[in-house]
Scaffold this motif. Structure first.
Motif, PDB file in Angstrom:
ATOM      1  N   ALA A 116       0.812  -1.247  -0.090  1.00 42.01           N
ATOM      2  CA  ALA A 116       0.151  -0.059   0.065  1.00 42.01           C
ATOM      3  C   ALA A 116       0.800   1.289   0.220  1.00 42.01           C
ATOM      4  CB  ALA A 116      -0.857   0.026   1.356  1.00 42.01           C
ATOM      5  N   LEU A 117       2.064   1.095   0.797  1.00 35.89           N
ATOM      6  CA  LEU A 117       2.950   2.442   0.751  1.00 35.89           C
ATOM      7  C   LEU A 117       3.572   2.745  -0.513  1.00 35.89           C
ATOM      8  CD1 LEU A 117       4.392   4.644   2.449  1.00 35.89           C
ATOM      9  CD2 LEU A 117       6.226   2.789   2.986  1.00 35.89           C
ATOM     10  N   ILE A 118       4.005   1.609  -1.213  1.00 40.93           N
ATOM     11  CA  ILE A 118       4.433   1.501  -2.579  1.00 40.93           C
ATOM     12  C   ILE A 118       3.511   2.303  -3.587  1.00 40.93           C
ATOM     13  CG2 ILE A 118       5.404   0.361  -4.343  1.00 40.93           C
ATOM     14  CD1 ILE A 118       6.836  -1.323  -2.311  1.00 40.93           C
ATOM     15  N   GLN A 119       2.277   1.710  -3.474  1.00 36.18           N
ATOM     16  CA  GLN A 119       1.374   2.266  -4.277  1.00 36.18           C
ATOM     17  C   GLN A 119       0.967   3.766  -4.023  1.00 36.18           C
ATOM     18  OE1 GLN A 119       0.090   0.583  -7.111  1.00 36.18           O
ATOM     19  NE2 GLN A 119      -0.981   2.641  -7.328  1.00 36.18           N
ATOM     20  N   ALA A 120       0.908   4.159  -2.768  1.00 36.19           N
ATOM     21  CA  ALA A 120       0.795   5.540  -2.647  1.00 36.19           C
ATOM     22  C   ALA A 120       2.097   6.337  -2.840  1.00 36.19           C
ATOM     23  CB  ALA A 120       0.590   5.592  -0.890  1.00 36.19           C
ATOM     24  N   LEU A 121       3.105   5.831  -2.803  1.00 37.47           N
ATOM     25  CA  LEU A 121       4.373   6.392  -3.213  1.00 37.47           C
ATOM     26  C   LEU A 121       4.287   6.781  -4.898  1.00 37.47           C
ATOM     27  CD1 LEU A 121       7.171   4.981  -1.180  1.00 37.47           C
ATOM     28  CD2 LEU A 121       6.239   7.242  -0.977  1.00 37.47           C
ATOM     29  N   ASN A 126      13.083  -0.414  -6.524  1.00 38.72           N
ATOM     30  CA  ASN A 126      14.040  -1.090  -5.693  1.00 38.72           C
ATOM     31  C   ASN A 126      13.187  -1.828  -4.347  1.00 38.72           C
ATOM     32  OD1 ASN A 126      16.104  -0.869  -7.259  1.00 38.72           O
ATOM     33  ND2 ASN A 126      16.621   0.943  -6.198  1.00 38.72           N
ATOM     34  N   ALA A 127      12.153  -1.122  -4.041  1.00 31.15           N
ATOM     35  CA  ALA A 127      11.328  -1.362  -2.556  1.00 31.15           C
ATOM     36  C   ALA A 127      10.632  -2.810  -2.896  1.00 31.15           C
ATOM     37  CB  ALA A 127      10.165  -0.345  -2.278  1.00 31.15           C
ATOM     38  N   SER A 128      10.101  -3.208  -3.998  1.00 31.59           N
ATOM     39  CA  SER A 128       9.684  -4.309  -4.228  1.00 31.59           C
ATOM     40  C   SER A 128      10.688  -5.595  -4.199  1.00 31.59           C
ATOM     41  CB  SER A 128       8.986  -4.396  -5.602  1.00 31.59           C
ATOM     42  OG  SER A 128       8.472  -5.810  -5.924  1.00 31.59           O
ATOM     43  N   ASP A 129      11.978  -5.271  -4.675  1.00 31.17           N
ATOM     44  CA  ASP A 129      13.132  -6.276  -4.580  1.00 31.17           C
ATOM     45  C   ASP A 129      13.582  -6.273  -3.275  1.00 31.17           C
ATOM     46  OD1 ASP A 129      12.576  -6.731  -7.185  1.00 31.17           O
ATOM     47  OD2 ASP A 129      14.157  -5.313  -7.763  1.00 31.17           O
ATOM     48  N   VAL A 130      13.796  -5.235  -2.662  1.00 33.34           N
ATOM     49  CA  VAL A 130      14.420  -5.124  -1.293  1.00 33.34           C
ATOM     50  C   VAL A 130      13.457  -5.372  -0.019  1.00 33.34           C
ATOM     51  CG1 VAL A 130      16.242  -3.768  -1.993  1.00 33.34           C
ATOM     52  CG2 VAL A 130      14.589  -2.826  -0.869  1.00 33.34           C
ATOM     53  N   LEU A 157      13.864  -4.628   5.992  1.00 33.92           N
ATOM     54  CA  LEU A 157      13.536  -3.214   6.180  1.00 33.92           C
ATOM     55  C   LEU A 157      14.575  -2.299   6.378  1.00 33.92           C
ATOM     56  CD1 LEU A 157      11.198  -4.553   9.222  1.00 33.92           C
ATOM     57  CD2 LEU A 157      10.572  -3.362   7.196  1.00 33.92           C
ATOM     58  N   LEU A 158      16.086  -2.564   6.824  1.00 36.08           N
ATOM     59  CA  LEU A 158      16.922  -1.729   6.712  1.00 36.08           C
ATOM     60  C   LEU A 158      17.332  -1.311   5.254  1.00 36.08           C
ATOM     61  CD1 LEU A 158      19.146  -0.515   8.100  1.00 36.08           C
ATOM     62  CD2 LEU A 158      20.496  -2.516   7.962  1.00 36.08           C
ATOM     63  N   ALA A 159      17.215  -2.425   4.304  1.00 35.51           N
ATOM     64  CA  ALA A 159      17.607  -2.089   2.861  1.00 35.51           C
ATOM     65  C   ALA A 159      16.288  -1.152   2.526  1.00 35.51           C
ATOM     66  CB  ALA A 159      17.643  -3.124   2.355  1.00 35.51           C
ATOM     67  N   PHE A 160      15.112  -1.181   2.643  1.00 36.74           N
ATOM     68  CA  PHE A 160      14.076  -0.348   2.404  1.00 36.74           C
ATOM     69  C   PHE A 160      14.277   1.255   3.017  1.00 36.74           C
ATOM     70  CE2 PHE A 160       9.922   1.696   3.129  1.00 36.74           C
ATOM     71  CZ  PHE A 160       9.409   1.819   1.959  1.00 36.74           C
ATOM     72  N   LEU A 161      14.529   1.225   4.304  1.00 41.45           N
ATOM     73  CA  LEU A 161      15.156   2.639   4.868  1.00 41.45           C
ATOM     74  C   LEU A 161      16.326   3.184   4.273  1.00 41.45           C
ATOM     75  CD1 LEU A 161      14.041   1.727   8.606  1.00 41.45           C
ATOM     76  CD2 LEU A 161      13.028   3.165   7.014  1.00 41.45           C
ATOM     77  N   GLN A 162      17.305   2.280   3.772  1.00 44.35           N
ATOM     78  CA  GLN A 162      18.336   3.025   3.245  1.00 44.35           C
ATOM     79  C   GLN A 162      17.861   3.423   1.902  1.00 44.35           C
ATOM     80  OE1 GLN A 162      21.425   3.109   4.414  1.00 44.35           O
ATOM     81  NE2 GLN A 162      22.129   4.454   2.568  1.00 44.35           N
ATOM     82  N   GLY A 163      16.942   2.929   1.275  1.00 42.47           N
ATOM     83  CA  GLY A 163      16.643   3.554  -0.020  1.00 42.47           C
ATOM     84  C   GLY A 163      15.835   5.005   0.187  1.00 42.47           C
ATOM     85  N   LEU A 164      15.118   4.747   1.214  1.00 46.52           N
ATOM     86  CA  LEU A 164      14.392   6.055   1.714  1.00 46.52           C
ATOM     87  C   LEU A 164      15.363   7.294   2.079  1.00 46.52           C
ATOM     88  CD1 LEU A 164      11.420   5.186   3.835  1.00 46.52           C
ATOM     89  CD2 LEU A 164      11.249   6.268   1.663  1.00 46.52           C
ATOM     90  N   PHE A 165      16.583   6.820   2.785  1.00 45.64           N
ATOM     91  CA  PHE A 165      17.475   7.672   3.145  1.00 45.64           C
ATOM     92  C   PHE A 165      18.223   8.047   1.902  1.00 45.64           C
ATOM     93  CE2 PHE A 165      17.961   5.216   7.636  1.00 45.64           C
ATOM     94  CZ  PHE A 165      16.850   5.745   8.058  1.00 45.64           C
ATOM     95  N   THR A 166      18.442   7.393   0.931  1.00 46.43           N
ATOM     96  CA  THR A 166      19.143   7.617  -0.394  1.00 46.43           C
ATOM     97  C   THR A 166      18.242   8.720  -0.995  1.00 46.43           C
ATOM     98  OG1 THR A 166      20.294   5.500  -0.356  1.00 46.43           O
ATOM     99  CG2 THR A 166      19.999   7.196  -2.438  1.00 46.43           C
ATOM    100  N   TYR A 167      17.170   8.587  -0.907  1.00 46.19           N
ATOM    101  CA  TYR A 167      16.153   9.347  -1.501  1.00 46.19           C
ATOM    102  C   TYR A 167      16.221  10.740  -0.928  1.00 46.19           C
ATOM    103  CZ  TYR A 167      11.619  11.806  -2.476  1.00 46.19           C
ATOM    104  OH  TYR A 167      10.589  12.604  -2.720  1.00 46.19           O
ATOM    105  N   TYR A 168      16.209  10.664   0.365  1.00 38.62           N
ATOM    106  CA  TYR A 168      15.921  12.257   1.059  1.00 38.62           C
ATOM    107  C   TYR A 168      17.537  12.678   1.190  1.00 38.62           C
ATOM    108  CZ  TYR A 168      11.495  10.699   3.307  1.00 38.62           C
ATOM    109  OH  TYR A 168      10.191  10.405   3.446  1.00 38.62           O
ATOM    110  N   HIS A 169      18.300  12.135   1.034  1.00 37.12           N
ATOM    111  CA  HIS A 169      19.705  12.690   0.724  1.00 37.12           C
ATOM    112  C   HIS A 169      19.938  13.405  -0.476  1.00 37.12           C
ATOM    113  CE1 HIS A 169      24.110  13.319   1.414  1.00 37.12           C
ATOM    114  NE2 HIS A 169      24.250  12.820   0.241  1.00 37.12           N
ATOM    115  N   HIS A 170      19.337  12.536  -1.645  1.00 39.44           N
ATOM    116  CA  HIS A 170      19.417  13.130  -2.897  1.00 39.44           C
ATOM    117  C   HIS A 170      18.730  14.589  -2.855  1.00 39.44           C
ATOM    118  CE1 HIS A 170      19.479  13.086  -7.237  1.00 39.44           C
ATOM    119  NE2 HIS A 170      18.203  13.549  -7.205  1.00 39.44           N
TER     120      HIS A 170
END
Length: 771
Positions: free
Chosen positions: A45-50, A107-111, A200-213
């Motif tokens: 649901a979160l991925i769809q919302a994103l 990447n969220a679906s894979d990680v 979960l850590l990999a997903f959060l790392q993706g979020l952090f990468t997005y926010y860092h970008h």
């Protein structure tokens, strides 16, 4: 408390305590399984919302990118260009950010989703399968054991021994299954610590990468954001100034619309009702009509004001005559008849009012009396660019710089009008000017600054002249910042000498004011807003002219920021090298057009005294007007007396007297001259055509229908002040000091005609003096 450990030895005992411990592990696995299922559902649901959010942001960015600002006027300021560009910058940032979000979503679906589903199916699912097998073997073992224990002891030994072996096999298999199940349960409990948390850590790392970008984008955007903030503030300041000017013009139009009627390229235009006779019935049809006096051409356009659209083609004809329609000859009011050369019959037209009919008939030379609307009939301003004016401004500037240069809102805060008028009247009166003590607390700084602005507004024409107003505006609209400075630099040096000196004095002072902007809050942009409309006010007060105020402000900003370069150095020639000569007046150029009466240079210095030689020169160059001439026909600027620049006293200090440049500058007003109006007949030249220095011309007054020609002065000798290189075959080349023969006025504005070595050609008017 954590889960108890499951010992393999307990599998052989299979005690109730072991079963309780095993059950607690099973409940934990079930709870983990449900949690992972909910987490996967929420993650999807979160991925769809994103994805939906990304789609919405991309649509928002596309809308920003597609919109283009349209500003009023034919050019934009740098600030307006920055603001207009901002929407595309915003869109670019958002799209860049959404590109990174898209990568994160992919990447969220894979990680996250796939690893969690794999852990739930492979690990927890395997534990469930092991439990089923364990329960099945438990039931089988218990059944076999109960059945075996119910055998009678009277059975044969061989049969009992076989039964014992069978029970041992089932028991052994049960113990193996029990051991495997305990191993699997504990394995899953341990695996979930990393295989469940790692995704979960990999997903959060993706979020952090997005926010860092996004953070990096914000850092890169920070420079543009700073410039945009400044541009928005500058535009807001200019808007406030422009809005007040437009509102003031609107009020003037409401009070007296005829005096502020806009100038049209056509002689007359507006709505008229035309009588059309159809089938013995007269109908009145509304047309928008345009009349041009030069070809006597009338154009009629059927136009519906309500719908705002044309109804049919234009109709055009040449006017033959125009006659007012008598009131008793027609039921309608405000009517007049016109006849056309190329159209039969009489056309009856109805104006919108009596005044409108008068204007139409005046434009078409009808039989109505002509009432001329004189837009330039203004009282002559009392302020002049003379020695008194320079002394006043220098005295005021000195007081400001020594007393209140750090005062907040300097020049923006307005003084009390009555005190400003009193200060100016005292300072401009030769009897009281010496008694004005600006160091006294009687005169507030805001009163002195307002007095400077009021003095500049009281001049007969703006300090930077009507003649060059459009040149300055055009320069400010150039795309290249360096080209703007260069063009303004060149235009400044075409100003009359006294205007340029006063402008230099003022810009030097404003640069000093701007250098204290941290204390007085008056930046270069703020000073441009204050002085732009004062120094570069347009001749005609229109909305289009008011919209150019922002470019007037930019001109002042450029003058303040580059005052040392502009006023100390001569403008660079077209070849890229400096040239001490003034720019040649270009023929066939829009800038060489003769100035109108109100565009001429400001009044010159008052002459404190004349020597006998000067009086003789003045007498020799004066105009003797016949007593029978009608002096009322002479233009308001028909006699303009000037003093020689070398007779003007100079001062030593920055604030005493008038500073003149060491090198003599060419000026069309160096020698005494008198201009007079030409008659308005068809053979007469323009009344504002420039004449050579010290050559007065005049014509006898005549009626509009008569023809007259100016009295041509005799040819004279002239000595070249500067070297001149001819750019056309019709021009003469010469060096400084050359004496030219038979010099007389040319038909080209700004040029004389003379002879050198038997060749006749054109000479720049400002390059010679008469001997």
């Amino acid at each position: 408390m954590g889960l108890p450990a499951l010992e393999f030895s307990d599998c052989y005992v299979d005690s109730p305590q072991f079963r309780e411990r095993l059950k607690s592990h099973e409940l934990e696995l079930e709870k983990t399984n449900k949690f992972i299922k909910e987490l996967i559902k929420d993650g999807k649901a979160l991925i769809q919302a994103l994805k939906n959010l990304s789609t919405a942001k991309r649509k928002f960015a596309e809308s920003l990118n597609e919109f283009k600002f349209q500003c009023i006027g034919d050019a934009e300021t740098d600030d307006e260009i920055c603001i207009a560009k901002s929407l595309q910058e915003f869109a670019g940032v958002l799209q860049n950010l959404e590109d990174e979000r898209t990568r994160m979503i992919e990447n969220a679906s894979d990680v996250l989703i796939l690893p969690l589903e794999r852990f739930r199916k492979e690990q927890i699912g395997a534990a469930k399968e092991a439990k089923k097998k364990y329960d099945k073997e438990t039931e089988k073992y218990c059944t076999v054991l109960e059945k075996h224990l119910s055998l009678s002891a009277k059975k044969k030994e061989a049969h009992l021994h076989e039964a014992d072996n069978q029970v041992d096999i089932v028991r052994h298999h049960f113990y193996e299954v029990s051991l495997e199940y305990v191993f699997k349960v504990q394995e899953v409990q341990e695996r979930k610590m990393f295989e469940f948390v790692e995704p979960l850590l990999a997903f959060l790392q993706g979020l952090f990468t997005y926010y860092h970008h996004g953070y990096e984008l914000a850092k890169d955007f920070n420079h543009f954001k700073t410039d945009l903030t400044i541009s928005i503030q500058n535009t807001r300041n200019r808007f406030e100034s422009t809005r007040s000017e437009v509102e003031c013009l609107m009020k003037k139009m409401k009070e007296n619309p005829h005096e502020h009627k806009s100038i049209s390229p056509h002689t007359m235009e507006g709505y008229l009702f035309v009588q059309e006779k159809r089938s013995f019935v007269s109908t009145w049809v509304k047309y928008y009509c345009i009349y041009q006096r030069e070809p006597k051409r009338m154009t009629m356009m059927l136009f519906d004001q309500k719908s705002g659209g044309k109804n049919g083609d234009e109709e055009s004809f040449t006017l033959k005559s125009c006659t007012r329609r008598k009131t008793d000859s027609i039921e309608k009011r405000f009517c007049f008849d016109i006849e056309a050369v190329d159209r039969p019959g009489v056309i009856t037209m109805q104006a919108l009012s009596e005044e409108d009919r008068r204007l139409w008939m005046e434009a078409m030379d009808g039989r109505e009396p002509v009432y001329t609307l004189n837009r330039d009939s203004q009282n002559e301003a009392m302020a002049q660019l003379d020695v008194i004016g320079f002394n006043i401004v220098k005295k005021f500037i000195y007081a400001i710089e020594t007393r209140g240069i750090d005062e907040q809102g300097l020049y923006r805060i307005v003084g009390v009008s009555s005190r400003v008028q009193k200060l100016l009247s005292l300072a401009m009166d030769p009897k009281t000017c010496a008694d004005v003590e600006l160091n006294s607390t009687e005169w507030e700084i805001k009163t002195i600054t307002s007095a400077i602005k009021h003095y500049l507004r009281m001049l007969p024409a703006p300090l930077m002249t009507y003649q060059y107003q459009r040149s300055f505006i055009k320069a400010a609209k150039l795309d290249n910042p360096e080209a703007r400075v260069a063009e303004i630099h060149s235009t400044v040096h075409r100003l009359p000498e006294k205007n340029r000196q006063m402008l230099e004095l003022l810009m030097k002072h404003l640069a000093k004011v701007a250098s204290h902007h941290q204390q007085n809050l008056m930046t270069v942009a703020n000073l441009g807003v204050v002085f732009g409309p004062t120094l570069l006010r347009p001749q005609e007060e229109t909305v289009a002219a008011i919209m150019d105020i922002k470019f007037q402000n930019i001109v002042i900003e450029i003058l303040i920021e580059n005052h040392e370069r502009i006023f100390k150095d001569m403008p660079v020639s077209g070849g890229g090298q400096g040239n001490s000569q003034p720019n040649l007046p270009r023929r066939r150029s829009a800038d060489s057009k003769a100035p109108s009466c109100s565009e001429r240079p400001l009044t010159l210095f008052h002459t404190p005294s004349f020597s006998e030689k000067d009086k003789a020169v003045e007498k020799r160059n004066s105009v003797v007007v016949n007593s029978s001439a009608d002096l009322s026909s002479v233009n308001c600027n028909s006699t303009l007396s000037c003093t020689r620049l070398d007779s003007v006293p100079t001062g030593d200090g920055d604030h005493d007297g008038l500073q003149l440049p060491k090198q003599r500058r060419p000026n069309s007003l160096q020698n005494p001259k008198v201009l007079s109006s030409m008659s308005t007949g068809p053979a007469s030249p323009s009344p504002t055509s420039p004449r050579s220095p010290s050559w007065p011309t005049f014509s006898a007054p005549s009626s509009p229908s008569s023809e007259s020609s100016p009295v041509s002065p005799p040819p004279r000798k002239a000595r070249a002040l500067y070297a001149c290189k001819a750019e056309h075959d019709s021009e003469l080349s010469f060096i400084a000091g050359t004496v030219l023969e038979n010099v007389h006025p040319s038909r080209e504005p700004g040029w004389l005609e003379g002879t050198l070595d038997g060749k006749t050609g054109l000479i720049p008017e400002n390059y010679v003096e008469f001997v």
